[in-house]
Structures are given as structure tokens and as C-alpha cells.
Motif scaffolding. Structure first.
Motif, mmCIF file in Angstrom:
data_model
loop_
_atom_site.group_PDB
_atom_site.id
_atom_site.type_symbol
_atom_site.label_atom_id
_atom_site.label_comp_id
_atom_site.label_asym_id
_atom_site.label_seq_id
_atom_site.Cartn_x
_atom_site.Cartn_y
_atom_site.Cartn_z
ATOM 1 N N ASP A 103 -6.638 -2.183 10.238
ATOM 2 C CA ASP A 103 -5.992 -2.451 11.523
ATOM 3 C C ASP A 103 -4.476 -2.485 11.426
ATOM 4 O O ASP A 103 -3.788 -2.266 12.423
ATOM 5 C CB ASP A 103 -6.474 -3.800 12.084
ATOM 6 C CG ASP A 103 -7.981 -3.822 12.284
ATOM 7 O OD1 ASP A 103 -8.574 -2.732 12.389
ATOM 8 O OD2 ASP A 103 -8.556 -4.931 12.329
ATOM 9 N N TRP A 104 -3.977 -2.820 10.241
ATOM 10 C CA TRP A 104 -2.535 -2.818 10.037
ATOM 11 C C TRP A 104 -2.238 -2.597 8.553
ATOM 12 O O TRP A 104 -3.078 -2.865 7.688
ATOM 13 C CB TRP A 104 -1.876 -4.115 10.529
ATOM 14 C CG TRP A 104 -2.369 -5.374 9.854
ATOM 15 C CD1 TRP A 104 -3.342 -6.226 10.311
ATOM 16 C CD2 TRP A 104 -1.920 -5.932 8.593
ATOM 17 N NE1 TRP A 104 -3.547 -7.261 9.432
ATOM 18 C CE2 TRP A 104 -2.679 -7.116 8.376
ATOM 19 C CE3 TRP A 104 -0.972 -5.552 7.650
ATOM 20 C CZ2 TRP A 104 -2.506 -7.908 7.249
ATOM 21 C CZ3 TRP A 104 -0.794 -6.345 6.515
ATOM 22 C CH2 TRP A 104 -1.553 -7.501 6.331
ATOM 23 N N ALA A 105 -1.046 -2.091 8.293
ATOM 24 C CA ALA A 105 -0.618 -1.886 6.909
ATOM 25 C C ALA A 105 0.898 -1.991 6.850
ATOM 26 O O ALA A 105 1.595 -1.632 7.804
ATOM 27 C CB ALA A 105 -1.066 -0.521 6.388
ATOM 28 N N LYS A 106 1.378 -2.500 5.733
ATOM 29 C CA LYS A 106 2.822 -2.539 5.521
ATOM 30 C C LYS A 106 3.122 -2.257 4.061
ATOM 31 O O LYS A 106 2.377 -2.661 3.163
ATOM 32 C CB LYS A 106 3.419 -3.885 5.943
ATOM 33 C CG LYS A 106 2.854 -5.108 5.260
ATOM 34 C CD LYS A 106 3.512 -6.366 5.819
ATOM 35 C CE LYS A 106 2.939 -7.634 5.195
ATOM 36 N NZ LYS A 106 3.570 -8.849 5.758
ATOM 37 N N THR A 107 4.187 -1.535 3.859
ATOM 38 C CA THR A 107 4.600 -1.201 2.499
ATOM 39 C C THR A 107 6.113 -1.173 2.441
ATOM 40 O O THR A 107 6.793 -0.972 3.451
ATOM 41 C CB THR A 107 4.009 0.157 2.063
ATOM 42 O OG1 THR A 107 4.269 0.367 0.684
ATOM 43 C CG2 THR A 107 4.594 1.310 2.858
ATOM 44 N N SER A 108 6.627 -1.413 1.246
ATOM 45 C CA SER A 108 8.078 -1.377 1.053
ATOM 46 C C SER A 108 8.375 -0.869 -0.341
ATOM 47 O O SER A 108 7.548 -0.963 -1.249
ATOM 48 C CB SER A 108 8.692 -2.770 1.242
ATOM 49 O OG SER A 108 8.198 -3.679 0.273
ATOM 50 N N LEU A 109 9.567 -0.324 -0.492
ATOM 51 C CA LEU A 109 9.974 0.252 -1.769
ATOM 52 C C LEU A 109 11.466 0.064 -1.959
ATOM 53 O O LEU A 109 12.265 0.436 -1.092
ATOM 54 C CB LEU A 109 9.634 1.742 -1.819
ATOM 55 C CG LEU A 109 10.081 2.508 -3.064
ATOM 56 C CD1 LEU A 109 9.346 2.004 -4.302
ATOM 57 C CD2 LEU A 109 9.859 4.003 -2.892
ATOM 58 N N ALA A 110 11.830 -0.518 -3.098
ATOM 59 C CA ALA A 110 13.243 -0.615 -3.473
ATOM 60 C C ALA A 110 13.641 0.704 -4.117
ATOM 61 O O ALA A 110 13.312 0.974 -5.272
ATOM 62 C CB ALA A 110 13.462 -1.781 -4.435
#
Length: 762
Positions: free
Chosen positions: A694-701
Motif C-alpha cells: 500500500d505504501w513504500a519509501k526509500t532513500s539513498l545518500a
């Protein structure tokens, strides 16, 4: 400050001292030169070492200097020891067998690199007037016994606390009973300053449960399959013995040690009668459970702790979504990386193997480069790969460092030749680092290795232009293969190998072009075209079917863009979708196909199938081990069977990161962050939602700042998306139901409608 020219000698003790000798040298600071301004110790060893100055441990590194291709590269470390200096000093070193002289691989052999342990150290002290005093390892040093009386990476460490304590490294110690040292032959040209980070203690984990097994054994459960050791402080009767056996899983309520094969994974402490601190730093284990015998009283959870050991890496990428099973899968992938990135990328950290298999990292490198800053870590390993390759006339071995060249090969693995996917590490790993970091020095340093591999395989092609001869691992560990025949896959080996070579030739051509090797670029581009043409002529039927007609061959053909027409690509995508559905969305791929099958589905317009494949819970699937309580990625889809018994195959690991390469797809397709230019100088935000998440979040330095992406899908099909673009980074967004567009730096939110509503894909 440089340690060159070297004045040190590689010294060895005159006696074995149980394979864990201590070495020491007393010295005083120089007079009439003012205060000591800086002091740097440069040190390495044959074996592993711990250095001491005036009784204090030098640095926080463990298992130094690690494992490199010792024949050509023996890395040294440099330590600032200024704060440990006194007017009168003792410089000491404790040695262990490590990779240099300990057991390696599955045949029970040891001492591949040499029969004697050695220490090479050079302490340089600079004074206020510029004078430099050098204290080096030489024949004036002394040697003696340690409390460690046995040590081996596979079998464990035995410490007799009744023996010498740490006082041996101080001035109060009486060394009159100690012995001398002798010089070992050593060419200082082999010395290499390390590129990669040191191995360190990264965290400490307390037990979640201490219980008694059906047979009456005391077992400690740390709740996480990890790599390192158990440490504790204890007091008991002098001469009493505490034994710890380690394993990753339980079977019938007892320690499941069969997957360890001959690795004993056992640490032993002989008590002094006083208070003893036990930490076995000359070994390491892959384990969740420790069986403890001989504990003086009732063992409680607060009495022991597990120390997690791996190379010092900085976390860069994160992922989270609404599906808790997927979140646990992602955590398992992270823990698999940590456990196997111990100085080099190994296949597994627990049994009698623990080798740097090239095939595993070839497919996992993009995932690793997202989760952690592994640039220096993998560059260091790539230098060993290039050294081994140069010595083998361009052949990239199965493992790096390559101790298998000293072993009798199993009948399943004949005398090695370049092997698809495995040897491809020479090309695919530096390319993954280039895409992640955008540093051309990575490609420049490895170009000789990349081109040598590609040229060698070019020479192995049949007259028809296919790579269809010689031994191949192929789609290793196909889930339909028998437990004792992991090489027996559905996918035709020639199809797999030729597809891999096409990708390799394209990457090598592009690398040559980037570095200005125009003639090479033309040659490798021509090779790629020739291989692609051969693939399409010989492996694709008139109806579009690819030879052996199984999931892996379509996944590779699509993911590597081997197919030469849109019509063929459409057919392959549809056929892949059919095969995945026909198998009830259970995984049917091995090492070759698994990293690319979800990519092939989503990129060919079958996103829903990719989601269903990801979210399937029945074996074989990514989530089946999660439902079985796994905390790392398994080597086999069914390393543990549904009834809780261990897979009967001789080769069964519960910590193998290769099948976790699916995280690359999670980050870039589900999460939606992809590099449009190497190093994320330009970023594509293109999440593809699907049912079941239903939802997703990702991050990258990234090298240019933090890139972040988050989306929510409502039950009525509304899609809300928020993204963050760092300053100076160009960005494009490609969202479902909206035109592709460019956005500036900052945080942006978009809302679209008309998507498939959130919910269970089943």
C-alpha cells in the motif's frame, strides 16, 4: 607520513607456542630531540595479528590484516599510537593462524600460503626537532606463549585463562623464559596499503532467550543470525572448562550443526579460578544459537553477549513498505550483507568454505552499492581479482582470493576456465560501482581486468558465435534441481552464458569509450553485436521461443536486452508472464535468473506479475524463509523444509546473500529511485506500485546528497507521491498515469488517480 623505505623484517617465533605466539620488544624514547610529536605503527603479518603498545591494544581493528591474495598483495595497516607512548615502552604483537595458515575450503587443508606465522612492524616516532626514531621488527625481539592454545577460523579458539594475561605486553613482565625469533623470507614489494575499511566490532546483541533443549543442553538464542563471536566475564573453579558450540538454526530443538560440515565452530575457555574475561578474537562464527556447556551456575541472558563483526561500512540506502514480510526480507538482506562482507565478499560465513565466490557478488553488487558505501571495500577486492587474473593468463577464478588453485577440484568442477556470471564479476562489479558513485577511477583501475576477461571469453566462443562449450555453473541452485545436483538447471547453459557475455561485451565497450580507448570500444561493441546476432539466430525459434523455454532464459534475454526486435521482446515478456503464472508465482530460477526475473517482468509491462512473484509465501519464494523465521537470506530456497528439518543437501547455508539481489528491484522499481547518470548526478523517480503493498519509501545518500521517494496507494486508486531532489541534481519523474517531466531541487508532491487499488494481490 610514509613507512618507506622499510627497515622492518618479517619475524617468526622460534617455537610454535600452540599456533598463537606472542612477540615483544622493549625500547626507550630517544634523548635530546624534544617531545615526541607523532608516532605511527605500520604493521602486518603472516596470519592475523593484534598489536599492543605498553599493554594497550593498538586500534579497534580485528582479524587484521584480513585476507588478500597474499602471493601478490599483503596489506598493512597504519595506526596513530602517539597517545600510548611513555619514556620506556614495550611494543608487542599477538599472532593467530587466520586465513594465512588456518583451514580453508572444504577439503580440510591448511597452510596454503606458508607454514610459519610472522609479524612485520615498523614504528616511526617523529620528534619536535624533526628527528625520526624507528623501532622495527627484527631479530632482537622475543617470543613466548599466549593464553590462546588453539585457534582456527573454522574450528574456533581455545583460551587457557590460567596462562599469561595481558601483562606480557607491559614493562612489568619478566621475559627471561621467552625464546627468540628468526627472520622469514619476505619481499616488501608485496606490501600494499589497503583501500578497503578494516574489520571491526560493529554492535553487540544480547540474547532473547536461554532454554534447555530436549537432550538437556543449554542453548542461547540471540534472535538474529549474525557473524562474530560470544564474549562474557565469568568466575568458576580453576581448571573448569566452558565450551560454546555455534549454529545458525535448530533442528528438533537441538543445535543444527550438519550444515557446518567439518567446521567445528567451537570455542573453549579453561577457567583460572578468578574472574575471567573471554573474547575469542582469532576466530569468527556464523550463528544465531550457541550451545553452552560447563557454565558454573545457571546461565542467564544477561551473562553473555554476541559481538557482530564485519568490515566498517557506512549505511547509505534504506527501504520500507506496508508489507511486514517484505520489510523482514529487506532486513534479512541487510544482515546477509553484513555477515558476508567481512574483509571480502564471501558466499557464507559459517561452514568450511567462506570463500570469495565471484558469482555471488557479480549479481549482488548493485544491491550492496545501494545499501552501503562499498566502493572502497569492493575496489580492494577487485585488486585481488585482477592479481589472480593476471597470474592465470586472464582467467577470472571461481573464488577471490583463489585458494582453489591449490586444491583438487571436485568432480563437479573440472579444471576451471572462464565461467559465465562468476567470471563476469571482473566487469559487472566495477560497473555497479561506476553507476553508484560516478567515479571513473574505478573503471580506469579495473579496465585491464575487464578487457582481459572479455577477450579471453571471446576466444572461447564456438564457430557459430555462441558461448556453448566448457563447464558452466549455469542457473546454479535451480529450485527444481535435486538437492545433490545444484548444477542441474532447466536453463540451457549456452543460453545463460551467451546472454551474460553479451551484457559483458556491451559494458566493456562502454567502459572503453568512457576511458578514451576508441579502438577497444569499437572491438568490444562489434563483439557484442556478433554475440547478440548469434543468440537470436541459434537460440530463438521461429515462434519466438527461447531454447530451453524456462523462466531464467527469458529473464536474462529481457534484462540484458539481447533480443533484437520489439516483436521478440513482447513475446518474451508475455511468455515469461505465462511461465511465472503457470508456476503459481513460485520462484523457478536459480543464481543466474533470480536477480533479474522481477526486472524482466516489470520492464516488459508485467508489473503485477512481478509483485505477485515477490509476495508469494509458498516455497520456493523470497518470503517463504521469512515465514519460517529466517533473519538472513538462505542459500537454497528450501534450506529448511516446511516441517522444520534441514535440507538434506550437503551444501546448505542459512546466510547467503546472492538471492537477496532482488533488493535492487525493490529499491529502484518499488521504491522508484534510479540513476539516469552514474553517481546519481541525474535521477529518475519512477515508482511502480502494485497490489499487496500500500505504501513504500526509500532513500539513498548519493555523492550529491540525499535522494528520497515515498508513495501511498489508497483503496480507491489514488496515488500520492513525494520525492526529494538534492541541490545541483537533475531529476525526471515518471509516474503512472502522468506524462514524464523534469523537476528542480527540493521536495515535491504529486497525486494521480486511476491505479489498481491497494490490497492483497491474491
Amino acid at each position: 607520513m610514509t613507512a618507506l623505505p622499510w627497515s622492518a623484517t618479517m619475524i617468526a617465533p622460534d617455537e610454535e607456542f600452540g599456533g598463537a605466539p606472542l612477540l615483544r620488544k622493549e625500547f626507550s624514547l630517544a634523548d635530546d630531540h624534544g617531545d615526541a610529536v607523532t608516532a605511527t605503527l605500520h604493521a602486518t603479518s603472516f596470519g592475523i595479528f593484534e598489536a599492543f603498545l605498553n599493554g594497550s591494544r593498538v586500534g579497534d581493528e580485528v582479524l587484521a590484516p584480513g585476507w588478500s591474495s597474499y602471493e601478490w598483495r599483503l596489506r598493512y595497516r597504519s595506526y596513530d599510537v602517539t597517545g600510548l607512548l611513555q619514556p620506556d615502552n614495550v611494543l608487542g604483537a599477538a599472532l593467530g593462524n587466520g586465513w594465512y595458515r588456518g583451514n580453508l575450503s572444504w577439503n580440510g587443508n591448511s597452510a596454503f600460503y606458508g607454514k610459519e606465522l610472522g609479524f612485520f612492524g615498523q614504528l616511526e616516532i617523529e620528534y619536535a626537532d624533526g628527528f625520526v626514531q624507528t623501532v622495527s621488527s627484527d631479530l632482537s625481539w622475543q617470543s613466548g606463549p599466549a593464553a590462546t592454545i588453539k585457534n582456527d577460523l573454522y574450528n574456533g579458539q581455545t583460551i587457557d585463562a590460567r596462562s599469561a594475561g595481558d601483562t606480557w605486553a607491559g614493562l612489568d613482565w619478566d621475559p627471561t623464559e621467552w625464546r627468540g625469533v628468526h627472520a622469514l623470507e619476505f619481499d616488501t614489494a608485496r606490501l600494499a596499503e589497503p583501500i578497503g575499511p578494516p574489520v571491526v566490532r560493529n554492535e553487540v546483541i544480547k540474547p532473547v532467550h536461554v532454554f534447555t533443549s530436549p537432550s538437556g543442553k543449554t542453548i542461547v538464542d540471540f534472535g538474529q543470525n549474525l557473524v562474530g563471536w560470544v564474549r562474557f566475564t565469568v568466575q568458576g573453579q580453576r581448571g573448569a572448562v566452558i565450551i560454546l558450540r555455534h549454529a545458525e538454526v535448530l533442528e528438533d530443538g537441538e543445535l543444527g550443526v550438519r550444515p557446518l560440515r567439518t567446521a567445528q565452530a567451537t570455542d573453549t575457555l579453561i577457567l583460572s579460578g578468578g574472574q575471567d574475561f573471554f573474547e575469542p578474537t582469532f576466530t569468527f562464527h556464523g550463528f544465531r544459537y550457541a550451545e553452552v556447556t560447563g557454565w558454573p551456575d545457571d546461565l542467564t541472558a544477561d551473562a553473555v553477549e554476541a559481538v557482530v563483526v564485519h568490515s566498517a561500512l557506512e549505511r547509505t540506502g534504506h527501504f520500507e513498505c506496508s508489507n511486514e514480510l517484505v520489510n523482514q526480507l529487506h532486513k534479512n538482506i541487510v544482515w546477509g550483507l553484513k555477515g558476508n562482507f567481512l574483509d571480502l565478499p564471501t558466499d557464507c560465513p559459517q561452514r568450511n568454505e567462506r570463500l570469495g565466490w565471484t558469482g555471488d557478488i557479480a549479481v549482488f553488487a548493485p544491491t550492496a552499492a545501494y545499501l552501503y558505501d562499498v566502493k572502497d571495500f569492493l575496489q580492494d577486492w577487485l585488486l585481488d581479482l585482477a592479481a589472480e587474473q593476471t597470474a592465470a593468463d586472464g582467467l577470472v577464478p571461481f573464488t577471490v582470493p583463489d585458494i582453489l588453485k591449490y586444491e583438487e577440484h571436485p568432480k563437479e568442477f573440472p579444471a576451471p576456465e572462464s565461467t559465465a556470471l562468476w567470471s563476469e564479476a571482473a566487469v559487472w562489479v566495477p560497473w555497479a560501482l561506476w553507476e553508484a558513485h560516478g567515479d571513473p577511477a574505478v573503471l580506469s583501475r579495473q579496465y585491464g581486468s575487464m578487457s582481459a576477461h572479455t577477450r579471453r571469453v571471446e576466444g572461447l566462443l564456438s564457430e557459430n558465435g555462441l558461448w556453448d562449450q566448457g563447464f558452466q555453473f549455469g542457473d546454479w541452485l535451480d529450485p527444481d534441481a535435486a538437492p545433490d545436483q545444484p548444477w542441474n538447471s532447466k536453463a540451457d547453459n549456452g543460453v545463460v552464458a551467451t546472454a551474460c557475455l553479451y551484457r559483458t561485451a556491451r559494458i566493456t565497450a562502454e567502459t572503453a569509450s568512457l576511458l578514451g580507448y576508441d579502438q577497444d570500444a569499437q572491438h568490444f561493441a562489434s563483439l557484442a553485436q556478433r554475440v547478440r546476432a548469434a543468440f537470436n539466430i541459434h537460440y530463438i525459434g521461429t515462434d519466438g521461443t527461447i531454447a530451453s523455454d524456462c523462466t531464467t532464459v527469458y529473464a536474462l534475454a529481457l534484462a540484458f536486452n539481447v533480443l533484437d526486435s520489439e516483436e521478440k521482446r513482447i513475446f518474451a515478456g508475455n511468455r515469461l508472464s505465462e511461465l511465472v503464472a503457470k508456476n503459481d508465482y513460485r520462484v523457478s530460477t536459480g543464481f543466474a535468473g533470480t536477480p533479474f526475473v522481477t526486472w524482466a517482468l516489470s520492464e516488459s509491462g508485467h508489473v503485477a506479475d512481478a509483485y505477485r512473484l515477490l509476495l508469494e509465501e509458498q516455497c520456493p519464494s523470497w518470503l517463504y524463509p521469512v515465514t519460517m523465521g529466517a533473519t538472513t537470506v538462505w542459500e537454497r530456497w528450501d534450506s529448511m523444509l516446511p516441517d522444520g528439518t534441514i535440507n538434506p543437501g550437503e551444501m546448505t547455508s542459512f546466510n547467503h546473500y546472492a538471492l537477496g539481489a532482488v533488493a535492487d528491484w525493490l529499491h529502484k522499481v518499488v521504491g522508484g529511485i534510479r540513476p539516469l547518470e552514474p553517481g546519481y548526478a541525474k535521477v529518475l523517480y519512477a515508482p511502480r506500485p502494485g497490489q499487496g503493498i500500500d505504501w513504500a519509501k526509500t532513500s539513498l545518500a548519493t555523492p550529491h546528497g540525499l535522494v528520497a521517494s515515498e508513495w501511498h496507494l489508497t483503496t480507491d486508486g489514488e496515488f500520492k507521491y513525494t520525492l526529494t531532489v538534492p541541490d545541483g541534481v537533475a531529476a525526471e519523474i515518471d509516474l503512472p498515469s502522468t506524462p514524464r517531466q523534469t523537476v528542480e531541487a527540493g521536495t515535491h508532491t504529486f497525486t494521480t488517480t486511476g491505479l489498481v487499488p491497494a490490497g492483497d494481490p491474491k
